[in-house]
Design a protein around this motif. Structure first.
Motif, PDB file in Angstrom:
ATOM      1  N   GLY A 113       0.833  -1.192   0.000  1.00 36.41           N
ATOM      2  CA  GLY A 113       0.000   0.000   0.000  1.00 36.41           C
ATOM      3  C   GLY A 113       0.867   1.241   0.000  1.00 36.41           C
ATOM      4  O   GLY A 113       2.037   1.196   0.401  1.00 36.41           O
ATOM      5  N   VAL A 114       0.301   2.339  -0.449  1.00 35.74           N
ATOM      6  CA  VAL A 114       1.021   3.614  -0.502  1.00 35.74           C
ATOM      7  C   VAL A 114       0.187   4.685   0.179  1.00 35.74           C
ATOM      8  O   VAL A 114      -1.037   4.599   0.204  1.00 35.74           O
ATOM      9  CB  VAL A 114       1.351   4.019  -1.949  1.00 35.74           C
ATOM     10  N   GLY A 115       0.850   5.697   0.739  1.00 39.05           N
ATOM     11  CA  GLY A 115       0.150   6.800   1.390  1.00 39.05           C
ATOM     12  C   GLY A 115       1.079   7.556   2.300  1.00 39.05           C
ATOM     13  O   GLY A 115       2.294   7.525   2.133  1.00 39.05           O
ATOM     14  N   ARG A 116       0.486   8.222   3.280  1.00 33.61           N
ATOM     15  CA  ARG A 116       1.261   8.950   4.284  1.00 33.61           C
ATOM     16  C   ARG A 116       1.067   8.277   5.631  1.00 33.61           C
ATOM     17  O   ARG A 116      -0.056   7.954   6.019  1.00 33.61           O
ATOM     18  CB  ARG A 116       0.800  10.410   4.389  1.00 33.61           C
ATOM     19  N   ASN A 117       2.139   8.079   6.346  1.00 30.01           N
ATOM     20  CA  ASN A 117       2.092   7.423   7.652  1.00 30.01           C
ATOM     21  C   ASN A 117       1.783   8.466   8.728  1.00 30.01           C
ATOM     22  O   ASN A 117       2.648   8.895   9.469  1.00 30.01           O
ATOM     23  CB  ASN A 117       3.415   6.708   7.922  1.00 30.01           C
ATOM     24  N   THR A 118       0.514   8.885   8.790  1.00 29.61           N
ATOM     25  CA  THR A 118       0.091   9.886   9.761  1.00 29.61           C
ATOM     26  C   THR A 118      -0.581   9.264  10.981  1.00 29.61           C
ATOM     27  O   THR A 118      -0.844   9.960  11.955  1.00 29.61           O
ATOM     28  CB  THR A 118      -0.878  10.894   9.110  1.00 29.61           C
ATOM     29  N   ILE A 119      -0.870   7.966  10.907  1.00 24.24           N
ATOM     30  CA  ILE A 119      -1.456   7.214  12.018  1.00 24.24           C
ATOM     31  C   ILE A 119      -0.566   6.004  12.252  1.00 24.24           C
ATOM     32  O   ILE A 119      -0.193   5.312  11.295  1.00 24.24           O
ATOM     33  CB  ILE A 119      -2.900   6.752  11.686  1.00 24.24           C
ATOM     34  N   LYS A 120      -0.219   5.749  13.492  1.00 17.77           N
ATOM     35  CA  LYS A 120       0.678   4.640  13.810  1.00 17.77           C
ATOM     36  C   LYS A 120       0.162   3.333  13.206  1.00 17.77           C
ATOM     37  O   LYS A 120      -0.980   2.941  13.412  1.00 17.77           O
ATOM     38  CB  LYS A 120       0.819   4.489  15.326  1.00 17.77           C
ATOM     39  N   GLY A 121       1.031   2.687  12.414  1.00 17.33           N
ATOM     40  CA  GLY A 121       0.700   1.397  11.820  1.00 17.33           C
ATOM     41  C   GLY A 121      -0.190   1.457  10.594  1.00 17.33           C
ATOM     42  O   GLY A 121      -0.625   0.423  10.099  1.00 17.33           O
ATOM     43  N   GLN A 122      -0.461   2.667  10.085  1.00 19.30           N
ATOM     44  CA  GLN A 122      -1.349   2.819   8.941  1.00 19.30           C
ATOM     45  C   GLN A 122      -0.795   3.860   7.977  1.00 19.30           C
ATOM     46  O   GLN A 122       0.143   4.576   8.298  1.00 19.30           O
ATOM     47  CB  GLN A 122      -2.741   3.283   9.402  1.00 19.30           C
ATOM     48  N   VAL A 123      -1.407   3.923   6.793  1.00 21.32           N
ATOM     49  CA  VAL A 123      -1.165   5.038   5.882  1.00 21.32           C
ATOM     50  C   VAL A 123      -2.508   5.680   5.559  1.00 21.32           C
ATOM     51  O   VAL A 123      -3.541   5.018   5.564  1.00 21.32           O
ATOM     52  CB  VAL A 123      -0.422   4.621   4.583  1.00 21.32           C
ATOM     53  N   THR A 124      -2.462   6.981   5.287  1.00 27.26           N
ATOM     54  CA  THR A 124      -3.674   7.731   4.959  1.00 27.26           C
ATOM     55  C   THR A 124      -3.521   8.344   3.571  1.00 27.26           C
ATOM     56  O   THR A 124      -2.429   8.358   3.006  1.00 27.26           O
ATOM     57  CB  THR A 124      -3.928   8.844   5.994  1.00 27.26           C
ATOM     58  N   ASN A 125      -4.613   8.831   3.027  1.00 25.25           N
ATOM     59  CA  ASN A 125      -4.642   9.429   1.681  1.00 25.25           C
ATOM     60  C   ASN A 125      -4.080   8.470   0.632  1.00 25.25           C
ATOM     61  O   ASN A 125      -3.419   8.884  -0.319  1.00 25.25           O
ATOM     62  CB  ASN A 125      -3.884  10.765   1.652  1.00 25.25           C
ATOM     63  N   SER A 126      -4.363   7.210   0.814  1.00 31.71           N
ATOM     64  CA  SER A 126      -3.790   6.167  -0.033  1.00 31.71           C
ATOM     65  C   SER A 126      -4.220   6.278  -1.490  1.00 31.71           C
ATOM     66  O   SER A 126      -3.403   6.110  -2.390  1.00 31.71           O
ATOM     67  CB  SER A 126      -4.169   4.799   0.531  1.00 31.71           C
ATOM     68  N   THR A 127      -5.479   6.574  -1.733  1.00 31.66           N
ATOM     69  CA  THR A 127      -5.946   6.684  -3.113  1.00 31.66           C
ATOM     70  C   THR A 127      -5.267   7.851  -3.823  1.00 31.66           C
ATOM     71  O   THR A 127      -4.856   7.730  -4.983  1.00 31.66           O
ATOM     72  CB  THR A 127      -7.480   6.832  -3.172  1.00 31.66           C
ATOM     73  N   TYR A 128      -5.115   8.965  -3.121  1.00 31.59           N
ATOM     74  CA  TYR A 128      -4.415  10.110  -3.718  1.00 31.59           C
ATOM     75  C   TYR A 128      -3.002   9.713  -4.126  1.00 31.59           C
ATOM     76  O   TYR A 128      -2.585   9.993  -5.255  1.00 31.59           O
ATOM     77  CB  TYR A 128      -4.359  11.296  -2.732  1.00 31.59           C
ATOM     78  N   TRP A 129      -2.247   9.097  -3.233  1.00 34.56           N
ATOM     79  CA  TRP A 129      -0.850   8.757  -3.527  1.00 34.56           C
ATOM     80  C   TRP A 129      -0.744   7.667  -4.588  1.00 34.56           C
ATOM     81  O   TRP A 129       0.167   7.674  -5.414  1.00 34.56           O
ATOM     82  CB  TRP A 129      -0.097   8.400  -2.249  1.00 34.56           C
ATOM     83  N   TYR A 130      -1.687   6.746  -4.593  1.00 31.57           N
ATOM     84  CA  TYR A 130      -1.729   5.718  -5.640  1.00 31.57           C
ATOM     85  C   TYR A 130      -1.879   6.376  -7.014  1.00 31.57           C
ATOM     86  O   TYR A 130      -1.103   6.108  -7.932  1.00 31.57           O
ATOM     87  CB  TYR A 130      -2.886   4.751  -5.368  1.00 31.57           C
ATOM     88  N   ARG A 131      -2.856   7.256  -7.133  1.00 30.52           N
ATOM     89  CA  ARG A 131      -3.080   7.943  -8.412  1.00 30.52           C
ATOM     90  C   ARG A 131      -1.892   8.826  -8.782  1.00 30.52           C
ATOM     91  O   ARG A 131      -1.523   8.909  -9.960  1.00 30.52           O
ATOM     92  CB  ARG A 131      -4.364   8.761  -8.366  1.00 30.52           C
ATOM     93  N   TYR A 132      -1.292   9.473  -7.805  1.00 30.27           N
ATOM     94  CA  TYR A 132      -0.124  10.315  -8.052  1.00 30.27           C
ATOM     95  C   TYR A 132       1.008   9.477  -8.652  1.00 30.27           C
ATOM     96  O   TYR A 132       1.628   9.879  -9.646  1.00 30.27           O
ATOM     97  CB  TYR A 132       0.330  10.969  -6.741  1.00 30.27           C
ATOM     98  N   ILE A 133       1.263   8.338  -8.070  1.00 29.24           N
ATOM     99  CA  ILE A 133       2.337   7.459  -8.550  1.00 29.24           C
ATOM    100  C   ILE A 133       2.019   6.938  -9.950  1.00 29.24           C
ATOM    101  O   ILE A 133       2.876   6.943 -10.838  1.00 29.24           O
ATOM    102  CB  ILE A 133       2.582   6.309  -7.556  1.00 29.24           C
ATOM    103  N   LEU A 134       0.777   6.499 -10.163  1.00 29.89           N
ATOM    104  CA  LEU A 134       0.421   5.994 -11.491  1.00 29.89           C
ATOM    105  C   LEU A 134       0.466   7.104 -12.539  1.00 29.89           C
ATOM    106  O   LEU A 134       1.086   6.931 -13.589  1.00 29.89           O
ATOM    107  CB  LEU A 134      -0.948   5.314 -11.474  1.00 29.89           C
ATOM    108  N   ASP A 135      -0.160   8.226 -12.259  1.00 30.04           N
ATOM    109  CA  ASP A 135      -0.260   9.298 -13.254  1.00 30.04           C
ATOM    110  C   ASP A 135       1.085   9.938 -13.587  1.00 30.04           C
ATOM    111  O   ASP A 135       1.314  10.331 -14.735  1.00 30.04           O
ATOM    112  CB  ASP A 135      -1.218  10.393 -12.760  1.00 30.04           C
TER     113      ASP A 135
END
Length: 153
Positions: A113-135
């Motif tokens: 998974g991809v995102g920002r680690n703003t919560i311990k043990g998780q990533v947030t805004n995953s869909t945004y970062w996924y699309r950013y990486i793909l696009d």
């Protein structure tokens, strides 16, 4: 193109890393628990250490291709790409490992998974970062017919 995941924070139940592409740090990664698997280990050794659905893939270098995912093709984040989701190829002891949006390791089954680690043990805004990486990286590389590799360390 080279995607590098540096597993920085392995913990019980999950692994957080940094994700860079061609030397540029993009975001964080989320995987299942790192149990010390390495590319080149025998299938028997991997199966001995692996806990199904709870183990990160072996560290190593893998070819990544864009293929239609039967599981994810109708998800809103996959539809703009014709249902194609990055597939991590030839992972010994694993099948169908992909890079995709997720927030918790429980959503992984070995995937990244991809995102920002703003919560311990998780990533947030995953869909945004996924699309950013793909696009910005993966789709342009595929259009250039450039090989895409993922190195996990």
């Amino acid at each position: 193109m080279e995607i590098i995941i540096n597993r920085k924070w392995p913990r019980k139940g999950y692994t957080i890393g940094t994700l860079s592409i061609d030397g540029v740090r993009i975001c964080e990664s989320l995987e299942d628990e790192d149990r010390g698997l390495k590319q080149g280990m025998s299938l028997a050794e991997i199966q001995k250490r692996k806990v199904y659905g709870e183990t990160a893939i072996p560290a190593g270098r893998y070819l990544v291709t864009m293929t239609v995912s039967p599981k994810f093709r109708s998800r809103a984040w996959a539809v703009p790409y014709g249902g194609k989701v990055p597939l991590i190829n030839n992972v010994t002891g694993y099948d169908g490992v992909r890079i995709h949006p997720m927030n918790r390791a429980e959503d992984s089954l070995g995937c990244v998974g991809v995102g920002r680690n703003t919560i311990k043990g998780q990533v947030t805004n995953s869909t945004y970062w996924y699309r950013y990486i793909l696009d910005n990286y993966i789709i342009p590389a595929t259009k250039r017919k450039e090989a895409i590799y993922l190195t996990i360390m």
